[in-house]
Design a protein around this motif. Structure first.
Motif, mmCIF file in Angstrom:
data_model
loop_
_atom_site.group_PDB
_atom_site.id
_atom_site.type_symbol
_atom_site.label_atom_id
_atom_site.label_comp_id
_atom_site.label_asym_id
_atom_site.label_seq_id
_atom_site.Cartn_x
_atom_site.Cartn_y
_atom_site.Cartn_z
ATOM 1 N N ALA A 178 1.316 -0.442 0.677
ATOM 2 C CA ALA A 178 -0.141 0.139 0.333
ATOM 3 C C ALA A 178 -0.557 -0.289 -1.012
ATOM 4 O O ALA A 178 -0.116 0.382 -2.088
ATOM 5 C CB ALA A 178 -0.226 1.441 0.734
ATOM 6 N N CYS A 179 -1.344 -1.333 -1.022
ATOM 7 C CA CYS A 179 -1.713 -1.756 -2.090
ATOM 8 C C CYS A 179 -3.032 -1.271 -2.702
ATOM 9 O O CYS A 179 -3.821 -0.530 -2.012
ATOM 10 C CB CYS A 179 -1.814 -3.420 -2.216
ATOM 11 S SG CYS A 179 -0.375 -4.172 -1.794
ATOM 12 N N GLY A 180 -3.467 -1.369 -3.937
ATOM 13 C CA GLY A 180 -4.934 -0.905 -4.442
ATOM 14 C C GLY A 180 -5.004 0.617 -4.199
ATOM 15 O O GLY A 180 -5.957 1.127 -4.174
ATOM 16 N N ASN A 196 -7.690 6.004 3.687
ATOM 17 C CA ASN A 196 -7.666 6.307 5.069
ATOM 18 C C ASN A 196 -7.385 5.087 5.743
ATOM 19 O O ASN A 196 -6.430 5.422 6.646
ATOM 20 C CB ASN A 196 -9.181 6.452 5.473
ATOM 21 C CG ASN A 196 -9.508 8.136 4.670
ATOM 22 O OD1 ASN A 196 -8.510 8.834 4.544
ATOM 23 N ND2 ASN A 196 -10.550 8.461 4.430
ATOM 24 N N GLY A 197 -7.383 4.066 5.365
ATOM 25 C CA GLY A 197 -6.874 2.722 6.096
ATOM 26 C C GLY A 197 -5.734 2.438 6.056
ATOM 27 O O GLY A 197 -4.894 2.266 7.069
ATOM 28 N N HIS A 198 -5.118 2.907 4.954
ATOM 29 C CA HIS A 198 -3.343 2.708 4.785
ATOM 30 C C HIS A 198 -2.818 3.948 5.824
ATOM 31 O O HIS A 198 -2.107 3.699 6.491
ATOM 32 C CB HIS A 198 -3.186 3.126 3.290
ATOM 33 C CG HIS A 198 -3.319 1.832 2.394
ATOM 34 N ND1 HIS A 198 -3.315 0.633 2.783
ATOM 35 C CD2 HIS A 198 -3.787 1.986 0.938
ATOM 36 C CE1 HIS A 198 -3.569 -0.205 1.583
ATOM 37 N NE2 HIS A 198 -3.958 0.782 0.806
ATOM 38 N N LYS A 199 -3.487 5.224 5.504
ATOM 39 C CA LYS A 199 -2.827 6.253 6.362
ATOM 40 C C LYS A 199 -2.998 5.783 8.144
ATOM 41 O O LYS A 199 -1.869 6.143 8.654
ATOM 42 C CB LYS A 199 -3.794 7.639 6.231
ATOM 43 C CG LYS A 199 -3.391 8.245 5.021
ATOM 44 C CD LYS A 199 -4.209 9.480 5.015
ATOM 45 C CE LYS A 199 -4.004 10.147 3.582
ATOM 46 N NZ LYS A 199 -4.954 11.304 3.076
ATOM 47 N N THR A 253 3.709 2.419 -2.430
ATOM 48 C CA THR A 253 2.347 2.301 -2.882
ATOM 49 C C THR A 253 2.176 1.434 -4.247
ATOM 50 O O THR A 253 3.159 1.410 -5.031
ATOM 51 C CB THR A 253 1.469 3.543 -3.411
ATOM 52 O OG1 THR A 253 2.094 4.160 -4.307
ATOM 53 C CG2 THR A 253 1.414 4.359 -2.114
ATOM 54 N N THR A 254 1.322 0.502 -4.327
ATOM 55 C CA THR A 254 1.221 -0.224 -5.867
ATOM 56 C C THR A 254 -0.305 0.091 -6.229
ATOM 57 O O THR A 254 -1.297 0.152 -5.324
ATOM 58 C CB THR A 254 1.497 -1.689 -5.593
ATOM 59 O OG1 THR A 254 0.230 -2.315 -5.147
ATOM 60 C CG2 THR A 254 2.416 -2.108 -4.792
ATOM 61 N N GLY A 255 -0.599 0.010 -7.342
ATOM 62 C CA GLY A 255 -1.906 -0.006 -8.019
ATOM 63 C C GLY A 255 -2.630 -1.177 -7.803
ATOM 64 O O GLY A 255 -3.819 -1.221 -7.669
ATOM 65 N N ALA A 256 -2.109 -2.299 -7.854
ATOM 66 C CA ALA A 256 -2.713 -3.562 -7.989
ATOM 67 C C ALA A 256 -3.115 -3.983 -6.461
ATOM 68 O O ALA A 256 -2.529 -3.632 -5.458
ATOM 69 C CB ALA A 256 -1.603 -4.699 -8.432
ATOM 70 N N PRO A 257 -3.995 -4.962 -6.497
ATOM 71 C CA PRO A 257 -4.467 -5.284 -5.256
ATOM 72 C C PRO A 257 -3.386 -6.122 -4.335
ATOM 73 O O PRO A 257 -2.291 -6.875 -5.244
ATOM 74 C CB PRO A 257 -5.788 -6.348 -5.603
ATOM 75 C CG PRO A 257 -6.263 -6.105 -6.923
ATOM 76 C CD PRO A 257 -4.814 -5.471 -7.765
ATOM 77 N N GLU A 258 -3.581 -6.266 -3.141
ATOM 78 C CA GLU A 258 -2.710 -7.209 -2.475
ATOM 79 C C GLU A 258 -2.455 -8.477 -2.777
ATOM 80 O O GLU A 258 -1.245 -9.149 -2.834
ATOM 81 C CB GLU A 258 -2.900 -6.907 -0.860
ATOM 82 C CG GLU A 258 -1.974 -7.433 0.060
ATOM 83 C CD GLU A 258 -2.568 -7.282 1.654
ATOM 84 O OE1 GLU A 258 -3.402 -6.454 1.799
ATOM 85 O OE2 GLU A 258 -1.806 -7.441 2.464
#
Lengths: 252, 252
Positions: free
Chosen positions: A184-186, A204-207, A143-148
């Motif tokens: 998984a960004c953002g 939820n989209g990432h999951k 995971t990253t906090g930043a946008p893709e």
């Protein structure tokens, strides 16, 4: 079939932990028996060093590889390390979930590698395409906090594939078939920049995407790396070998 | 002038430790007052997590950045972390010595960054060329066991610059002027593949080269990175900006 899910996150309720749960659930439904190494929950000690080797090859000078090799040969590795090696040895697939911290993994995961990928298990003749864990698959899920958009080749945070290269090459070095990473960004933590609804939809989209990915595990083609035979005696890619990676290439 | 030498190696007599000594001696002779953070000797705990935050913003959910920011704002960081921040804050130059383990740093050093580069000290408006440690210089000095030929762009172990990118970009992110790294290859530990004479000559050569490098510190040009202003709102390099790194580039 057996899998190992490794998690490196300090919060049990975190999105990273939830992603580990998605992986465990999806793999279980697909018929896998899944072991979990929740490194924070286990209190895994990531610091390789003398304290783990009461019996020493050389008590006057701690050399990591020499002590690892001797402990491996004597079956005298620390029990916490041997347990992890046993889990990997039993697994067909290793799933590794962590948040990107400072363009790399949390220290606890780096130390899991420093301590568990012991010298002796791999050697100068048993590595890369001849590595001991040949035939097993591994996948990083980060995971990253930043946008893709910030993690593309022209992104402010640099290409995710580039940032993951040291970890991917480590996995290849010890023999794994390395599957493309799940990024998984953002993923915002306690610092919320989006609305609760937008965050929930994104997570939820990432999951869903992870579950779909893992349901198709058998069909995923591993990343390609060059075989050891494609490098010359000095360790340089042979002129008649084709590079399989953007990160190891013939000189211009 | 003040410097900080950070060392991440488990053995006090190791070549890495000797390189730290060369740096301390050379910088001292050049007029620097040199602090040392010998992470193993200090028993530095590299695992960021709840145990370091007795007073919590949210006791029910540990979010690293939120807790770091609050502790920074309240001047309530763990004393071991505050001490490191104070050392860096006082330094004009930070020298970081470590062996390459699995294409990255030992976990103890990764955790030093995870814990010491706290959120709050840097923020979304104080980072990159506006980072809090702007004006300070930093240099990585690493050892690898493999020969230099294996660490070129076509090398079996991948380009050293590529492997160091996550660490270099971390240093830039928090504001440092990042100097070109000092890379000492062919540093054998307890596993000796060369003759004692050949090893000694190689290691002494590295030491001499490091001393020479550090004597010329003032004249070393930092690596170039793109300023935050050269990226657009979505975090992509603007079309009219020139890339300053092979690792962040316009898309083809």
């Amino acid at each position: 079939m057996r899998a190992l899910a490794v998690l490196a996150h300090p919060e049990k309720k975190s999105f990273n932990s939830q992603m580990k749960d998605v992986a465990v659930e999806t793999l279980s439904k697909a018929g896998y028996t899944v072991d979990v190494s929740d490194l924070y929950a286990m209190g895994f000690d990531p610091v390789e060093g003398p304290r783990h080797y009461p019996k020493r090859v050389d008590g006057s000078w701690f050399d990591t590889q020499a002590e690892q090799r001797a402990a491996w040969n004597d079956k005298a590795l620390p029990s916490a390390v041997q347990a992890e090696i046993d889990k990997v040895a039993a697994a067909d697939f290793v799933f590794i979930q962590y948040p990107m911290w400072w363009f790399g993994s949390p220290a606890i995961l780096k130390g899991w590698i420093d301590r568990v990928f012991v010298y002796g298990l791999y050697t100068s003749t048993q590595r890369y395409n001849h590595g001991p864990w040949k035939g097993k698959k591994a996948m990083l899920s980060i995971t990253t906090g930043a946008p893709e958009t910030t993690h593309g080749p022209d992104g402010r945070n640099a290409d995710a594939d580039l940032l993951l290269w040291p970890m991917h090459y480590t996995l290849y070095y010890i023999g794994f078939d390395v599957l493309p990473p799940f990024v998984a960004c953002g993923v915002e933590g306690g610092l919320k920049y989006s609305s609760p609804e937008a965050i929930a939809a994104r997570l939820n989209g990432h999951k869903d995407r992870l579950a779909t990915t893992l349901r198709g595990l058998d069909g995923i083609r591993p990343l390609r790396f060059n075989a050891i035979e494609e490098f010359d005696q000095s360790g340089r890619l042979k002129s008649d070998s084709t590079s399989h990676s953007p990160f190891i290439r013939h000189r211009d």
